[in-house]
Design a protein around this motif. Structure first.
Motif, PDB file in Angstrom:
ATOM      1  N   TYR A 277      13.048  13.782  -3.661  1.00 24.00           N
ATOM      2  CA  TYR A 277      13.886  12.753  -3.047  1.00 24.00           C
ATOM      3  C   TYR A 277      13.449  12.488  -1.598  1.00 24.00           C
ATOM      4  O   TYR A 277      13.244  11.337  -1.200  1.00 24.00           O
ATOM      5  CB  TYR A 277      15.348  13.198  -3.081  1.00 24.00           C
ATOM      6  CG  TYR A 277      16.302  12.177  -2.505  1.00 24.00           C
ATOM      7  CD1 TYR A 277      16.837  11.180  -3.305  1.00 24.00           C
ATOM      8  CD2 TYR A 277      16.649  12.194  -1.153  1.00 24.00           C
ATOM      9  CE1 TYR A 277      17.696  10.220  -2.786  1.00 24.00           C
ATOM     10  CE2 TYR A 277      17.507  11.256  -0.617  1.00 24.00           C
ATOM     11  CZ  TYR A 277      18.025  10.273  -1.439  1.00 24.00           C
ATOM     12  OH  TYR A 277      18.875   9.329  -0.919  1.00 24.00           O
ATOM     13  N   LEU A 281      12.023   8.942   0.116  1.00 26.46           N
ATOM     14  CA  LEU A 281      12.873   8.195   1.049  1.00 26.46           C
ATOM     15  C   LEU A 281      12.377   8.308   2.487  1.00 26.46           C
ATOM     16  O   LEU A 281      12.537   7.367   3.279  1.00 26.46           O
ATOM     17  CB  LEU A 281      14.314   8.667   0.942  1.00 26.46           C
ATOM     18  CG  LEU A 281      15.172   7.956  -0.112  1.00 26.46           C
ATOM     19  CD1 LEU A 281      15.314   6.470   0.257  1.00 26.46           C
ATOM     20  CD2 LEU A 281      14.607   8.081  -1.518  1.00 26.46           C
ATOM     21  N   VAL A 334      21.021   8.547  -7.977  1.00 21.70           N
ATOM     22  CA  VAL A 334      19.609   8.272  -7.718  1.00 21.70           C
ATOM     23  C   VAL A 334      19.183   6.999  -8.431  1.00 21.70           C
ATOM     24  O   VAL A 334      18.415   6.181  -7.888  1.00 21.70           O
ATOM     25  CB  VAL A 334      18.723   9.470  -8.140  1.00 21.70           C
ATOM     26  CG1 VAL A 334      17.243   9.090  -8.092  1.00 21.70           C
ATOM     27  CG2 VAL A 334      18.976  10.669  -7.248  1.00 21.70           C
ATOM     28  N   GLU A 336      21.125   4.431  -9.133  1.00 23.23           N
ATOM     29  CA  GLU A 336      21.713   3.320  -8.379  1.00 23.23           C
ATOM     30  C   GLU A 336      20.900   3.034  -7.125  1.00 23.23           C
ATOM     31  O   GLU A 336      20.678   1.865  -6.752  1.00 23.23           O
ATOM     32  CB  GLU A 336      23.156   3.654  -8.005  1.00 23.23           C
ATOM     33  CG  GLU A 336      24.105   3.758  -9.181  1.00 23.23           C
ATOM     34  CD  GLU A 336      24.282   2.422  -9.887  1.00 23.23           C
ATOM     35  OE1 GLU A 336      24.155   1.365  -9.221  1.00 23.23           O
ATOM     36  OE2 GLU A 336      24.532   2.419 -11.115  1.00 23.23           O
ATOM     37  N   LEU A 337      20.444   4.079  -6.474  1.00 18.47           N
ATOM     38  CA  LEU A 337      19.612   3.896  -5.279  1.00 18.47           C
ATOM     39  C   LEU A 337      18.315   3.181  -5.634  1.00 18.47           C
ATOM     40  O   LEU A 337      17.826   2.328  -4.881  1.00 18.47           O
ATOM     41  CB  LEU A 337      19.322   5.249  -4.626  1.00 18.47           C
ATOM     42  CG  LEU A 337      18.388   5.231  -3.419  1.00 18.47           C
ATOM     43  CD1 LEU A 337      18.964   4.389  -2.284  1.00 18.47           C
ATOM     44  CD2 LEU A 337      18.094   6.651  -2.932  1.00 18.47           C
ATOM     45  N   ASP A 340      18.892  -0.487  -5.722  1.00 26.41           N
ATOM     46  CA  ASP A 340      19.024  -1.040  -4.365  1.00 26.41           C
ATOM     47  C   ASP A 340      17.657  -1.192  -3.700  1.00 26.41           C
ATOM     48  O   ASP A 340      17.410  -2.184  -2.983  1.00 26.41           O
ATOM     49  CB  ASP A 340      19.913  -0.140  -3.511  1.00 26.41           C
ATOM     50  CG  ASP A 340      21.364  -0.131  -3.988  1.00 26.41           C
ATOM     51  OD1 ASP A 340      21.765  -1.098  -4.671  1.00 26.41           O
ATOM     52  OD2 ASP A 340      22.087   0.833  -3.664  1.00 26.41           O
ATOM     53  N   LEU A 341      16.777  -0.243  -3.952  1.00 27.62           N
ATOM     54  CA  LEU A 341      15.441  -0.322  -3.363  1.00 27.62           C
ATOM     55  C   LEU A 341      14.640  -1.479  -3.956  1.00 27.62           C
ATOM     56  O   LEU A 341      13.897  -2.163  -3.227  1.00 27.62           O
ATOM     57  CB  LEU A 341      14.698   1.009  -3.590  1.00 27.62           C
ATOM     58  CG  LEU A 341      15.228   2.228  -2.815  1.00 27.62           C
ATOM     59  CD1 LEU A 341      14.461   3.479  -3.215  1.00 27.62           C
ATOM     60  CD2 LEU A 341      15.127   2.004  -1.306  1.00 27.62           C
ATOM     61  N   PRO A 372      19.385  -0.167   1.902  1.00 26.35           N
ATOM     62  CA  PRO A 372      20.543   0.713   2.035  1.00 26.35           C
ATOM     63  C   PRO A 372      20.545   1.400   3.401  1.00 26.35           C
ATOM     64  O   PRO A 372      19.594   2.108   3.748  1.00 26.35           O
ATOM     65  CB  PRO A 372      20.357   1.731   0.904  1.00 26.35           C
ATOM     66  CG  PRO A 372      19.497   1.037  -0.093  1.00 26.35           C
ATOM     67  CD  PRO A 372      18.585   0.164   0.711  1.00 26.35           C
ATOM     68  N   LEU A 375      20.324   5.044   3.152  1.00 26.34           N
ATOM     69  CA  LEU A 375      19.236   5.483   2.275  1.00 26.34           C
ATOM     70  C   LEU A 375      19.733   6.437   1.197  1.00 26.34           C
ATOM     71  O   LEU A 375      19.117   7.458   0.894  1.00 26.34           O
ATOM     72  CB  LEU A 375      18.114   6.132   3.102  1.00 26.34           C
ATOM     73  CG  LEU A 375      17.327   5.186   4.007  1.00 26.34           C
ATOM     74  CD1 LEU A 375      16.239   5.937   4.742  1.00 26.34           C
ATOM     75  CD2 LEU A 375      16.730   4.038   3.216  1.00 26.34           C
ATOM     76  N   GLY A 376      20.878   6.117   0.627  1.00 25.97           N
ATOM     77  CA  GLY A 376      21.372   6.871  -0.519  1.00 25.97           C
ATOM     78  C   GLY A 376      22.272   8.031  -0.168  1.00 25.97           C
ATOM     79  O   GLY A 376      21.960   9.175  -0.517  1.00 25.97           O
ATOM     80  N   ALA A 379      23.506   9.937  -3.314  1.00 20.84           N
ATOM     81  CA  ALA A 379      22.435  10.744  -3.909  1.00 20.84           C
ATOM     82  C   ALA A 379      22.171  11.993  -3.064  1.00 20.84           C
ATOM     83  O   ALA A 379      21.950  13.090  -3.601  1.00 20.84           O
ATOM     84  CB  ALA A 379      21.165   9.912  -4.047  1.00 20.84           C
ATOM     85  N   ARG A 387      24.277  13.970   4.457  1.00 23.60           N
ATOM     86  CA  ARG A 387      24.452  12.517   4.317  1.00 23.60           C
ATOM     87  C   ARG A 387      24.249  11.789   5.631  1.00 23.60           C
ATOM     88  O   ARG A 387      23.883  10.628   5.663  1.00 23.60           O
ATOM     89  CB  ARG A 387      25.836  12.215   3.761  1.00 23.60           C
ATOM     90  CG  ARG A 387      26.009  12.647   2.323  1.00 23.60           C
ATOM     91  CD  ARG A 387      27.380  12.293   1.802  1.00 23.60           C
ATOM     92  NE  ARG A 387      28.434  12.982   2.530  1.00 23.60           N
ATOM     93  CZ  ARG A 387      29.741  12.816   2.302  1.00 23.60           C
ATOM     94  NH1 ARG A 387      30.137  11.951   1.387  1.00 23.60           N
ATOM     95  NH2 ARG A 387      30.641  13.490   2.989  1.00 23.60           N
TER      96      ARG A 387
END
Length: 395
Positions: A277, A281, A334, A336-337, A340-341, A372, A375-376, A379, A387
């Motif tokens: 991850y 990111l 993840v 869903e992220l 978005d990306l 985002p 950035l998630g 996730a 976070r």
């Protein structure tokens, strides 16, 4: 004083000095300028010849007794008092017999040694010697923790006496679980300079290299408190002369609450899901931070190139996330992220294809809003990562 004229044949008197009067059967007093002898009015051999009483010059000077010197030295060195006492007692009769000097040294050595012996006996009886040894051992342990900043190793946490400075001589290594001023993230050797290049070139090099080293060491950038910065120690002009080429990179606190706990988040501390991850990111985050200093009106080409790099990083991050098998609670956030990306990548592609500066500014905010902001965060939470920076400060 040297004669005004050079000497002649050594078997003849020097010029300018009359020979003895023949009418005097004894001649003038030997050694006077009127009886220079075969070598003139000056002694032919070395110091002392012809300068003192007796046919061979001055009488020898008395020497200082070696045992007296040893007695004084041993008396001063507190761990050798018995030897100082023995040396002094041996020295006194030797001085008298051999007509030597050093009686005062021997007496002083005997007195100091006697006092030291008495203190040792008292220390052993009262237990003070044990306390002294304990204090000595504790002092050695503390000294072992004090190191030059250039000898710090990756992963060590430290405290600095006073504020952080461009140069520091001593830092104290502490447990990372305890409050501390900084943590070493790595370092490198300066190369490419035959002589001292000055602070500015090394500082510029350190700023670039340490940022890369720090990012690789603390991959969970959201876990780094806002008051923690990249900090580095560089060689000084003086240490450079002794062969020092080390730059030590750290994450450190200049003002604010001290750190508590390690900031390390790399292959040695992360599980495979966390590592995958962050690798993807962080690629996006680093590309966004590389925005040119000049805006699109000043350097349109540079800004278009930067937007293209951000677009590429977003596309690659999406592919990296989809190519990994996510398990447990992290799979859904993840996924869903990733969506978005994909949406953000389209807007950044349009920004990178802007025809002119005006078109660029029209797409600029749209592109940033599509990305985002966190950035998630969901996730990250599912993977056990921070976070935001507040999570690390409240931990």
């Amino acid at each position: 004083m040297e004669p005004s004229q050079p000497p002649q044949d050594p078997q003849q008197p020097r010029q300018g000095w009359p020979a003895p009067e023949p009418s005097n059967p004894m001649g003038p007093q030997a050694g006077s300028p009127y009886n220079p002898g075969p070598y003139g009015p000056y002694a032919p051999y070395g110091p002392g010849a012809g300068l003192g009483p007796g046919p061979y010059g001055a009488a020898p000077q008395p020497t200082t007794n070696g045992m007296a010197i040893a007695s004084l030295v041993s008396g001063i060195v507190c761990c050798l008092p018995p030897l100082g006492l023995i040396f002094g007692l041996i020295a006194l009769p030797q001085i008298k017999k051999k007509n030597q000097t050093g009686k005062g040294l021997a007496v002083a050595g005997i007195v100091l040694s006697s006092i030291s012996c008495l203190l040792m006996v008292l220390g052993l009886v009262t237990g003070g010697f044990g306390e002294m040894w304990k204090g000595f051992k504790e002092g050695m342990d503390e000294a072992a923790k004090s190191k030059s900043a250039f000898s710090l190793r990756k992963g060590e946490c430290f405290e600095v006496d006073g504020k952080l400075e461009a140069y520091t001589t001593d830092v104290e290594i502490v447990d990372c679980a305890k409050p501390h001023d900084g943590e070493v993230v790595g370092g490198f050797k300066v190369t490419g300079f035959d002589k001292w290049p000055g602070e500015d070139p090394i500082d510029k090099l350190a700023e670039e290299r340490c940022a890369e080293i720090s990012s690789a060491y603390a991959m969970d950038s959201w876990a780094i408190p806002e008051h923690v910065w990249d900090y580095y120690y560089i060689p000084s002009r003086q240490s450079w002369r002794t062969g020092d080429r080390s730059v030590t990179c750290t994450l450190a606190v200049e003002d604010g609450e001290p750190l508590k706990g390690s900031l390390r988040a790399d292959e040695s501390t992360l599980d495979p899901h966390q590592l995958t991850y962050l690798q993807n990111l962080n690629r996006v985050e680093n590309a966004v931070f590389e925005e040119p200093d000049e805006d699109a009106d000043e350097d349109f080409a540079a800004n278009k190139a930067w937007a293209a790099r951000v677009h590429t990083s977003i596309v690659e991050a999406g592919k990296g996330l989809r190519g990994h098998h996510w398990s447990g609670t992290s799979a859904q956030p993840v996924a869903e992220l990733g969506k978005d990306l994909d949406a953000a990548a389209k807007q950044w592609d349009k920004l990178a294809r802007s025809a002119d500066a005006d078109a660029y500014w029209e797409m600029y905010d749209v592109a940033f809003e599509a990305l985002p902001a966190d950035l998630g965060a969901d996730a990250r939470a599912a993977l056990g990562l921070a976070r935001d920076a507040e999570d690390s400060e409240s931990a």
